[in-house]
Design an enzyme around this catalytic site. Sequence first.
Site, short mmCIF file in Angstrom:
data_model
loop_
_atom_site.label_atom_id
_atom_site.label_comp_id
_atom_site.label_asym_id
_atom_site.label_seq_id
_atom_site.Cartn_x
_atom_site.Cartn_y
_atom_site.Cartn_z
N LYS A 1 8.18 22.76 -43.90
CA LYS A 1 8.88 23.97 -43.44
C LYS A 1 8.88 25.05 -44.52
CE LYS A 1 8.63 21.97 -40.47
NZ LYS A 1 8.28 20.63 -40.01
N GLY B 1 12.75 9.82 -49.61
CA GLY B 1 12.31 9.58 -48.23
C GLY B 1 11.31 10.62 -47.78
N GLY C 1 -1.94 10.62 -36.68
CA GLY C 1 -0.81 9.73 -36.38
C GLY C 1 -0.30 8.90 -37.53
N HIS D 1 24.98 40.71 -25.70
CA HIS D 1 23.78 41.49 -25.38
C HIS D 1 23.53 42.52 -26.50
CE1 HIS D 1 20.81 43.71 -23.09
NE2 HIS D 1 21.44 44.82 -23.44
N GLY E 1 -6.61 16.12 -34.55
CA GLY E 1 -5.32 15.78 -33.94
C GLY E 1 -4.70 17.02 -33.34
C1 FAD Z 1 4.36 16.46 -42.38
C2 FAD Z 1 5.60 15.99 -41.66
C3 FAD Z 1 6.51 16.91 -41.19
C4 FAD Z 1 7.67 16.48 -40.54
N1 FAD Z 1 8.55 17.42 -40.08
C5 FAD Z 1 9.68 17.03 -39.45
C6 FAD Z 1 10.65 17.98 -39.01
O1 FAD Z 1 10.47 19.18 -39.20
N2 FAD Z 1 11.76 17.54 -38.40
C7 FAD Z 1 11.99 16.20 -38.17
O2 FAD Z 1 13.02 15.85 -37.61
N3 FAD Z 1 11.10 15.27 -38.58
C8 FAD Z 1 9.97 15.64 -39.23
N4 FAD Z 1 9.09 14.70 -39.68
C9 FAD Z 1 9.40 13.26 -39.44
C10 FAD Z 1 10.51 12.78 -40.41
O3 FAD Z 1 10.14 13.11 -41.73
C11 FAD Z 1 10.73 11.29 -40.26
O4 FAD Z 1 10.99 10.99 -38.89
C12 FAD Z 1 11.90 10.78 -41.07
O5 FAD Z 1 11.82 11.23 -42.39
C13 FAD Z 1 11.93 9.25 -41.04
O6 FAD Z 1 13.01 8.77 -41.81
P1 FAD Z 1 13.09 7.21 -42.14
O7 FAD Z 1 14.35 7.00 -42.86
O8 FAD Z 1 12.83 6.42 -40.92
O9 FAD Z 1 11.85 6.94 -43.09
P2 FAD Z 1 11.59 7.43 -44.59
O10 FAD Z 1 12.28 8.68 -44.90
O11 FAD Z 1 10.10 7.37 -44.75
O12 FAD Z 1 12.28 6.31 -45.47
C14 FAD Z 1 11.74 5.03 -45.62
C15 FAD Z 1 11.96 4.61 -47.05
O13 FAD Z 1 11.71 3.21 -47.14
C16 FAD Z 1 11.08 2.95 -48.37
N5 FAD Z 1 10.37 1.67 -48.20
C17 FAD Z 1 9.29 1.40 -47.42
N6 FAD Z 1 8.99 0.09 -47.47
C18 FAD Z 1 9.88 -0.47 -48.31
C19 FAD Z 1 10.09 -1.80 -48.77
N7 FAD Z 1 9.32 -2.83 -48.37
N8 FAD Z 1 11.10 -2.03 -49.65
C20 FAD Z 1 11.91 -1.02 -50.07
N9 FAD Z 1 11.76 0.26 -49.68
C21 FAD Z 1 10.76 0.52 -48.79
C22 FAD Z 1 10.18 4.15 -48.59
O14 FAD Z 1 9.90 4.31 -49.97
C23 FAD Z 1 11.03 5.29 -48.03
O15 FAD Z 1 11.77 5.95 -49.02
C24 FAD Z 1 7.92 15.08 -40.35
C25 FAD Z 1 7.01 14.15 -40.83
C26 FAD Z 1 5.86 14.58 -41.48
C27 FAD Z 1 4.89 13.56 -42.00
#
Ligand code: FAD
Length: 503
Positions: free
Chosen positions: A75, A64, A293, A472, A203
């Site tokens: 980080k 992910g 974005g 403190h 950005g």
């Molecule tokens: C540079 C950066 C720094 C960040 N830092 C932070 C932070 O410090 N703290 C924080 O809270 N958040 C941070 N974020 C945001 C955070 O990473 C995301 O909000 C979070 O990981 C989202 O989780 P998710 O499960 O929604 O998506 P993801 O972790 O992206 O999981 C989605 C998964 O779905 C899979 N997928 C996609 N389409 C399909 C499909 N059609 N079929 C099967 N599988 C599929 C992908 O391969 C992926 O593994 C950061 C983001 C970025 C880009």
Amino acid sequence: MPTPLPRPASGEPVTKDWPSLKPALPEFDLAVIGGGSAGFAAARTASGLGMRVVVIEGGREIGGLCILRGCMPSKSLLESAHRWHEIQRAREFGLVAKAVQVNMECIQARKQHLIGGFAAYRRKQLRKGDFTLVRGLASFLDAQTLLVTQGRKQQLVTASTFIVATGSVITRVPVPGLWETGCWTSDTALDADEIPKRLAVLGGGVIAVELGQFFARVGSKTTILQRSKRIVRNYDPDVSLELERAFKAENIDVRTGVKLLDVSKKGKGKKIVFKCGKKTESLVVDEILYAMGRAPALEGLHLENAGIALVEGKLQVNGQLASSAPHIFAAGDAVGPHEVVHIAIQQGETAARNASHFLLGNRAASEKIDYRLKALVTFTDPEIASVGLTETEAKAQGIDFLTASYPFNDHGKAMIGGHEFGFVKLLAEKTRGEIIGAEIIGPHASDLIHELIAVMRYRGTAQELALMPHYHPTLAEIVTYPAEEIADLLKPNAVVEHALKHM
Ligand SMILES: Cc1cc2nc3c(=O)[nH]c(=O)nc-3n(C[C@H](O)[C@H](O)[C@H](O)COP(=O)(O)OP(=O)(O)OC[C@H]3O[C@@H](n4cnc5c(N)ncnc54)[C@H](O)[C@@H]3O)c2cc1C
């Protein structure tokens, strides 16, 4: 188990016979599409409730965004940069530091080692056997059936309920000449093994300021070009200004209200022409980091085959995280509105419980997602953290509130640590002084905010916070000062006097 399909003749996306191959009853109670933070949390919750769960993960690697290209790699890099910055201040603390250098190769190796460990742990969790893991990209064939494709291998997965947890992708906002000229995105910047001499960051959101400060600290002359009037717009304007002040103090050039006009190659560098106010200016840099974005990753899912229409490219869900097809839920970046990990997890768990209620025909028991304790952190130095409402949000909601703040540069422990920037700001509603929001910009804000999350979780008041014992000298005790100020204002007649003073 998923139903394997015969190999399609080349060029055909799926055998036409799939309806006849579909099992009479769904094989799974829940299919989770995506094995990131939201998907994993959903699968773990649902299997704990006794549901038969399949997770479909289509990424090249399992892990992910957070582990592979988000929170953890960023980080890790920032930690190195912040330590380097501290070492450079050694003299101020009576220390002599000799022969310390930035070594990007070693910084990257450390990051890679950490990420490798986190990803291996996630793989283990997904393969533990609590649910079925299917590798491949999923797309809806109908409201109960997914086609999962991995290379030429295709399988059908049928389920009674679904959670879309596919995460997000980097958007490509059109900027004339940018994509032809080439630029870094957060993905490439996180893997950079060279430090550009001059860097422009496009950005002003969290990724832009975190990575912008990282490169500035390890040696890039960095310019942040932000379209809006201020950076980090998720926080109040006073927070944005304080971060700008801190950035300026370390020679990061922050330009706001910028309109990008053109990007082109210039010798070995890249030239950006932009308008700032009425003036047209140009900047030549060695690299450009595009951080304008991300958008939900919904392409190729064919939600329309499940009867779901996207609205302006977005999947609409109700408070229970159900889409217009009531058995299909969504969680995480795929749906927003707060794209951070703990909310992705909270949404995944809520969606899983609601899918279980749906399955049991007990939709009345469905839970509503609650963002009252929404917390956001930006890991710059100074860090920024917030919980609940900002002043801007409270005003927009017509809430009558009191606010007070206190600066770190007047707080003993922060002064000992040499922290010059930042403040703590509290918001409390006026009837009993319940804390409804807090913003901290300053040292260890990401940790300090958790006391305020706990107070808000139990609907604590400013007076209760002021009365809580605080050791403190600690950074944590700073929250008691604005809490006391608000508590004083809430004493009989004080609110009236305060209002009169501000008329
Ligand atoms: C540079 C950066 C720094 C960040 N830092 C932070 C932070 O410090 N703290 C924080 O809270 N958040 C941070 N974020 C945001 C955070 O990473 C995301 O909000 C979070 O990981 C989202 O989780 P998710 O499960 O929604 O998506 P993801 O972790 O992206 O999981 C989605 C998964 O779905 C899979 N997928 C996609 N389409 C399909 C499909 N059609 N079929 C099967 N599988 C599929 C992908 O391969 C992926 O593994 C950061 C983001 C970025 C880009």
